[in-house]
Design a protein around this motif. Structure first.
Motif, PDB file in Angstrom:
ATOM      1  N   LYS A   1       9.110  57.956 -33.180  1.00 40.54           N
ATOM      2  CA  LYS A   1       7.626  58.365 -32.728  1.00 40.54           C
ATOM      3  C   LYS A   1       8.139  57.512 -31.358  1.00 40.54           C
ATOM      4  O   LYS A   1       7.631  58.075 -29.863  1.00 40.54           O
ATOM      5  N   ARG A   2       9.063  56.892 -31.067  1.00 38.99           N
ATOM      6  CA  ARG A   2       9.985  56.470 -29.388  1.00 38.99           C
ATOM      7  C   ARG A   2      10.329  57.932 -29.137  1.00 38.99           C
ATOM      8  O   ARG A   2      10.239  57.734 -27.640  1.00 38.99           O
ATOM      9  N   GLU A   3      11.122  58.399 -30.007  1.00 41.26           N
ATOM     10  CA  GLU A   3      11.765  59.820 -28.731  1.00 41.26           C
ATOM     11  C   GLU A   3      10.455  60.527 -28.449  1.00 41.26           C
ATOM     12  O   GLU A   3      10.556  61.177 -26.723  1.00 41.26           O
ATOM     13  N   VAL A   4       9.098  60.749 -29.320  1.00 43.99           N
ATOM     14  CA  VAL A   4       8.122  61.856 -28.811  1.00 43.99           C
ATOM     15  C   VAL A   4       7.908  60.641 -27.123  1.00 43.99           C
ATOM     16  O   VAL A   4       7.580  61.985 -26.371  1.00 43.99           O
ATOM     17  N   LEU A   5       7.939  59.641 -27.469  1.00 45.90           N
ATOM     18  CA  LEU A   5       7.153  58.741 -26.320  1.00 45.90           C
ATOM     19  C   LEU A   5       8.286  59.598 -25.003  1.00 45.90           C
ATOM     20  O   LEU A   5       8.090  59.931 -23.417  1.00 45.90           O
ATOM     21  N   MET A   6       9.606  58.946 -25.504  1.00 43.12           N
ATOM     22  CA  MET A   6      10.134  59.324 -23.711  1.00 43.12           C
ATOM     23  C   MET A   6      10.400  60.529 -23.766  1.00 43.12           C
ATOM     24  O   MET A   6      10.721  61.239 -22.140  1.00 43.12           O
ATOM     25  N   LEU A   7      10.284  61.878 -24.151  1.00 39.74           N
ATOM     26  CA  LEU A   7      10.068  62.757 -24.078  1.00 39.74           C
ATOM     27  C   LEU A   7       9.016  63.144 -23.347  1.00 39.74           C
ATOM     28  O   LEU A   7       8.729  64.420 -23.516  1.00 39.74           O
ATOM     29  N   ASN A   8       8.045  62.595 -23.288  1.00 40.28           N
ATOM     30  CA  ASN A   8       6.959  62.962 -22.847  1.00 40.28           C
ATOM     31  C   ASN A   8       6.060  63.570 -23.578  1.00 40.28           C
ATOM     32  O   ASN A   8       5.492  64.936 -22.732  1.00 40.28           O
ATOM     33  N   LEU A   9       6.235  64.085 -25.027  1.00 43.54           N
ATOM     34  CA  LEU A   9       5.415  64.421 -25.959  1.00 43.54           C
ATOM     35  C   LEU A   9       4.604  64.775 -26.958  1.00 43.54           C
ATOM     36  O   LEU A   9       4.106  65.322 -27.929  1.00 43.54           O
ATOM     37  N   SER A  10       3.572  63.325 -26.516  1.00 41.02           N
ATOM     38  CA  SER A  10       2.853  63.007 -27.238  1.00 41.02           C
ATOM     39  C   SER A  10       1.498  63.962 -27.498  1.00 41.02           C
ATOM     40  O   SER A  10       0.559  63.926 -28.937  1.00 41.02           O
ATOM     41  N   ASN A  11       0.689  64.579 -27.028  1.00 39.98           N
ATOM     42  CA  ASN A  11      -0.027  65.570 -26.732  1.00 39.98           C
ATOM     43  C   ASN A  11       0.419  66.627 -27.085  1.00 39.98           C
ATOM     44  O   ASN A  11      -0.822  67.135 -27.750  1.00 39.98           O
ATOM     45  N   ARG A  12       1.740  67.062 -28.064  1.00 41.16           N
ATOM     46  CA  ARG A  12       2.218  68.240 -28.627  1.00 41.16           C
ATOM     47  C   ARG A  12       2.716  67.721 -30.117  1.00 41.16           C
ATOM     48  O   ARG A  12       3.447  68.624 -30.010  1.00 41.16           O
TER      49      ARG A  12
END
Length: 352
Positions: free
Chosen positions: A226-237
């Motif tokens: 989840k942290r990696e998703v946030l860091m890469l700005n992928l939360s909407n995908r």
């Protein structure tokens, strides 16, 4: 013949999912089969087992580490007249191997479900594992790769190991070859060090923005992903769906299935995806690659660019349809009914 399967827990994992289909399939072939669970904390499948008419024993300690477990196991085996005790996963394997010395009149069998585990990273555990596996008259491995790694680790006689591939409940999963409708990807897997969710998430950053990813499962590495998703700005995908008991439906609605693993004994989730007709992309590792082969797509372990390339190759509609059809065809060779029959054949042979 009366069989008791003994498993550590009913968390989200391949062994737990296998028994959910294997036990009813064995019962349909005319034998009495029940289940004993050492630790129900964090369970995901208990109610589903009961819905399928499976009798489930739990232990008073309800703790996989309890020293009382072998005595409880031996008591249940004796009082209910089981002739076969079949252990799955490490804590069940350990305590059942001790229970054998409390009741030697039963045939003790175990299944090895992975090519690797943390114990094999420290040589001192080799002595413990030698004791454990020596206690069983037969060790079933779910793939050739699993058998090879186990024999190498504990120096078992190959005659003691039987390879029986996992099976899938084709009635629930089987689909028709399909054409691609969108860019919805799915990975169904527990969040565990054996899995490689991070490579999939990093691939999302390089894929076109209309690609979406659903991650199904729970576990210890979920927060890091989840942290990696946030860091890469992928939360909407990237969507974290958690546990789901509608796996077949989710797979059929998806366009591409991913199974990214660091090590894998078999790859039941990949097989289920193939059965639904969803083209499947998996890590090129022993166990998993052996099951998928040319019927899916293999990418180099941890190689983000290679994963992206394999995913985008499925944008070719003809290639996509071919992989969909090939996956279904391959899955037909892994029916749960055939797996159940092979297990029963082992039981009969060892009872002679």
């Amino acid at each position: 013949m009366k069989v008791l399967h003994i498993i550590t827990s009913l968390e989200l994992g391949g062994a737990e999912k296998l028994l959910l289909d294997l036990i009813p399939a064995q019962k349909k072939q005319g034998i009495e089969v029940d289940l004993l669970v050492l630790d129900t904390k964090g369970e995901k499948f208990l109610e589903e087992y009961r819905k399928r008419g499976i009798k489930v024993y739990t232990l008073k300690p309800n703790n996989k580490f309890s020293l009382k477990n072998p005595f409880e196991i031996a008591k249940i085996i004796k009082e209910n007249g089981y002739t076969i005790a079949h252990a799955h996963l490490v804590h069940a394997q350990i305590w059942t191997s001790v229970a054998k010395y409390l009741n030697k009149k039963v045939v003790y069998i175990t299944t090895e479900h992975s090519t690797h585990n943390r114990r094999r990273e420290k040589w001192i555990y080799k002595f413990l594992d030698k004791f454990i596996y020596k206690s069983y008259v037969k060790v079933i491995a779910i793939s050739e790769a699993t058998a090879k790694e186990l024999v190498k680790w504990v120096e078992l006689s190959v005659k003691k190991v039987e390879v029986i591939p996992n099976g899938v409940s084709l009635r629930a999963f089987i689909g028709k070859p399909k054409e691609r409708k969108g860019n919805n990807m799915i990975m169904i897997s527990r969040f565990h060090p054996s899995k490689d969710h991070l490579t999939v998430v990093r691939a999302m950053e390089k894929l076109p923005k209309d690609y979406m990813l659903t991650l199904v499962g729970e576990g210890e590495t979920q927060e890091a992903v989840k942290r990696e998703v946030l860091m890469l700005n992928l939360s909407n995908r990237v969507q974290f769906l958690g546990y789901s008991n509608s796996v077949a439906t989710l797979l059929k609605r998806s366009d591409i299935a991913i199974q990214s693993s660091n090590f894998e004994g078999f790859g039941l989730s990949a097989l289920e995806a193939m059965a639904t007709g969803t083209p499947t992309v998996v890590s090129d590792i022993e166990g998993l690659a052996d099951i998928v082969g040319d019927s899916g797509l293999l990418f180099k372990l941890g190689d983000v660019d290679d994963l992206v390339e394999k995913i985008t190759s499925l944008e070719n509609s003809r290639f996509y349809y071919e992989k969909s059809k090939a996956g279904i065809k391959k899955s037909l060779t892994y029916s749960i009914e055939e797996t159940a029959k092979k297990y029963i054949d082992v039981y009969k042979e060892e009872m002679k």
